[in-house]
Design an enzyme around this catalytic site. Structure first.
Site, short mmCIF file in Angstrom:
data_model
loop_
_atom_site.label_atom_id
_atom_site.label_comp_id
_atom_site.label_asym_id
_atom_site.label_seq_id
_atom_site.Cartn_x
_atom_site.Cartn_y
_atom_site.Cartn_z
N ASP A 13 -2.26 -18.29 0.41
CA ASP A 13 -3.25 -18.99 -0.43
C ASP A 13 -3.89 -20.14 0.34
O ASP A 13 -5.10 -20.36 0.27
CB ASP A 13 -2.64 -19.45 -1.76
CG ASP A 13 -1.32 -20.19 -1.60
OD1 ASP A 13 -0.74 -20.18 -0.49
OD2 ASP A 13 -0.86 -20.80 -2.59
N ASP A 72 -5.96 -7.28 4.19
CA ASP A 72 -7.13 -6.66 3.56
C ASP A 72 -8.02 -7.74 2.97
O ASP A 72 -9.24 -7.76 3.18
CB ASP A 72 -6.67 -5.68 2.47
CG ASP A 72 -7.82 -5.02 1.76
OD1 ASP A 72 -8.76 -4.56 2.46
OD2 ASP A 72 -7.81 -4.95 0.51
N LYS A 75 3.75 -15.21 2.18
CA LYS A 75 3.90 -15.91 0.90
C LYS A 75 5.39 -16.16 0.68
O LYS A 75 5.98 -15.79 -0.34
CB LYS A 75 3.26 -15.05 -0.22
CG LYS A 75 3.18 -15.71 -1.59
CD LYS A 75 2.22 -16.88 -1.67
CE LYS A 75 2.30 -17.55 -3.05
NZ LYS A 75 1.51 -18.79 -3.13
N ASP A 130 -11.76 -9.47 4.62
CA ASP A 130 -13.04 -9.45 3.89
C ASP A 130 -13.59 -10.86 3.77
O ASP A 130 -14.78 -11.10 3.93
CB ASP A 130 -12.86 -8.85 2.48
CG ASP A 130 -13.30 -7.38 2.43
OD1 ASP A 130 -13.24 -6.72 3.49
OD2 ASP A 130 -13.70 -6.92 1.35
N TYR A 188 0.82 -1.21 0.00
CA TYR A 188 0.00 0.00 0.00
C TYR A 188 0.85 1.27 0.00
O TYR A 188 0.39 2.33 -0.38
CB TYR A 188 -0.91 0.04 1.24
CG TYR A 188 -2.21 -0.70 1.10
CD1 TYR A 188 -2.24 -2.03 0.72
CD2 TYR A 188 -3.42 -0.06 1.36
CE1 TYR A 188 -3.43 -2.71 0.61
CE2 TYR A 188 -4.62 -0.74 1.25
CZ TYR A 188 -4.62 -2.06 0.88
OH TYR A 188 -5.81 -2.73 0.77
C1 IPM Z 1 -10.19 -1.63 4.37
C2 IPM Z 1 -10.54 -1.02 3.05
C3 IPM Z 1 -9.44 -0.03 2.70
C4 IPM Z 1 -8.15 -0.79 2.54
C5 IPM Z 1 -9.72 0.87 1.48
C6 IPM Z 1 -11.05 1.60 1.59
C7 IPM Z 1 -8.59 1.82 1.25
O1 IPM Z 1 -10.69 -1.98 2.07
O2 IPM Z 1 -10.06 -0.90 5.36
O3 IPM Z 1 -10.05 -2.86 4.41
O4 IPM Z 1 -7.88 -1.34 1.45
O5 IPM Z 1 -7.39 -0.85 3.50
MG MG Z 2 -10.63 -3.95 2.79
#
Ligand code: IPM
Ligand code: MG
Length: 359
Positions: free
Chosen positions: A225, A249, A192, A253, A143
């Site tokens: 993975d 990240d 990884k 999710d 990032y």
């Molecule tokens: C998160 C989001 C952020 C990230 C975005 C909105 C920049 O997906 O907080 O997980 O990628 O960190």
């Molecule tokens: Mg995210």
């Protein structure tokens, strides 16, 4: 001695104001356990501020925020940002905030509430008992590495560098290891290292920190993975999981689907010193904004993390978490978790939490 805590509130966009209102009410109610009092300073930063002033927040916003004990954030984003070619985006504002405030560790607890397991797309026997704390590195890795475009024989090329320094790995692994000590004593590091040099350093540094400083922990390493598979096939095998920015990240999710609803998941972003940032994992949900039907519980649980990690009010944090569990046990549901059954609104759900705290 009574203490006044000073909290910055960025309600943000969409459902942000509605859900932060309920979180504040729950903190106020929990604080009666102690002598603590709170001062809430609201900053109107977000999309409207951007479209009126050309920036998400004033230039001195970091100095302003740094003065507070903690920051409670609703959500930033919405339909005004649909144009992908916009020069500035809320994502960039968020990354700047994380970096400038030094919030290197992002804590995302994921647990399956027993009453809601059927809301998950996964089978009951897989998710029952899930209780994972993800610790995602938040201010390094791909990032924040160098990126750019260049010419290549195949036409235009683009690159984003993934880089970690030893000290960045050490501090986030230490924070995760401390958290593991306070839980079941199990820590998993995800990388990884079979392919990436940056992951080989990550693995080497993480293993050394654990060996030298946290030898009491049960420690293992998993490739990212494989972790994506294990997370949905045997999630109860994991307790604290530490990983880099992008892997974290993606995995968080994926992990957010285990409990079935984003409406229940809080997050905390912490640094070495200075205020932590607390927010729900969900976004601004513009489709339901202003209707009073959003689920405030993720933000209420984020406020519980704020009590615990930034204010040291553990008893209050536990009380808020227990109140939320009690409200769910009693069968109260907002629309997102009602599975088509009867649903209550945002303020009513907030009130249920207050009643549970009082009871
Ligand atoms: C998160 C989001 C952020 C990230 C975005 C909105 C920049 O997906 O907080 O997980 O990628 O960190
Ligand atoms: Mg995210």
């Amino acid at each position: 001695m009574p203490h006044t805590f000073d909290i910055a509130v960025i309600e943000g966009d969409g459902i942000g104001p509605e859900v932060t209102r309920e979180a504040i009410r729950s903190v106020e109610a929990a604080a009666t356990l102690d002598d603590a009092t709170f001062e809430w300073t609201s900053y109107p930063w977000g999309t409207d501020h951007f479209f009126e002033n050309g920036q998400m927040a004033p230039d001195d916003f970091l100095d302003t925020l740094a003065k507070h004990d903690a920051i409670l954030l609703g959500a930033v984003g919405g339909p005004k940002w649909d144009d992908p070619s916009a020069a500035t985006r809320p994502e960039q504002g968020l990354l700047t905030l994380r970096k400038e405030l030094g919030l290197f560790a992002n804590l995302r607890p994921i647990s399956a509430h027993p009453q809601l397991v059927d809301a998950s797309p996964l089978k009951r026997e897989i998710i029952e008992g899930v209780d994972i704390l993800f610790v995602r590195e938040l201010t390094g890795g791909i990032y924040f590495g160098e990126s750019g475009r260049r010419e290549s024989p195949g036409g235009e090329a683009a690159f984003s560098e993934m880089v970690y320094q030893q000290d960045e790995i050490e501090r986030v692994v230490r924070l995760a290891a401390e958290a593991a000590r306070g839980r079941s004593g199990k820590l998993t590091s995800v990388d990884k290292a079979n392919v990436l040099e940056v992951s080989r350093l990550w693995r080497q540094v993480a293993e050394r920190v654990v060996r030298e400083e946290y030898a009491d922990l049960e420690y293992d390493v998993v490739l990212v993975d494989a972790m994506a598979m294990h997370l949905i096939s045997r999630p109860t095998d994991f307790d604290v999981v530490v990983t880099g920015n992008m892997f974290g990240d993606i995995l968080t999710d994926e992990g957010s689907m285990l409990p079935g609803s984003l409406g229940l998941l809080p997050s905390a972003s912490l640094g070495e010193s200075g205020p932590g940032l607390y927010e729900p994992i969900h976004g601004s949900a513009p489709d339901i904004a202003g209707q009073g039907i959003a689920n405030p519980l993720a933000t209420v649980l984020a406020a519980a993390m704020l009590l615990r990690h930034s204010l040291g009010l553990e008893a209050e944090a536990v009380a808020v978490e227990a109140a939320v569990a009690g409200v769910l046990d009693a069968g109260h549901r907002t629309a997102d978790i009602a599975a088509g059954g009867p649903a209550i609104g945002t303020a009513e759900m907030g009130q249920q939490v207050l009643d549970a705290l009082a009871g």
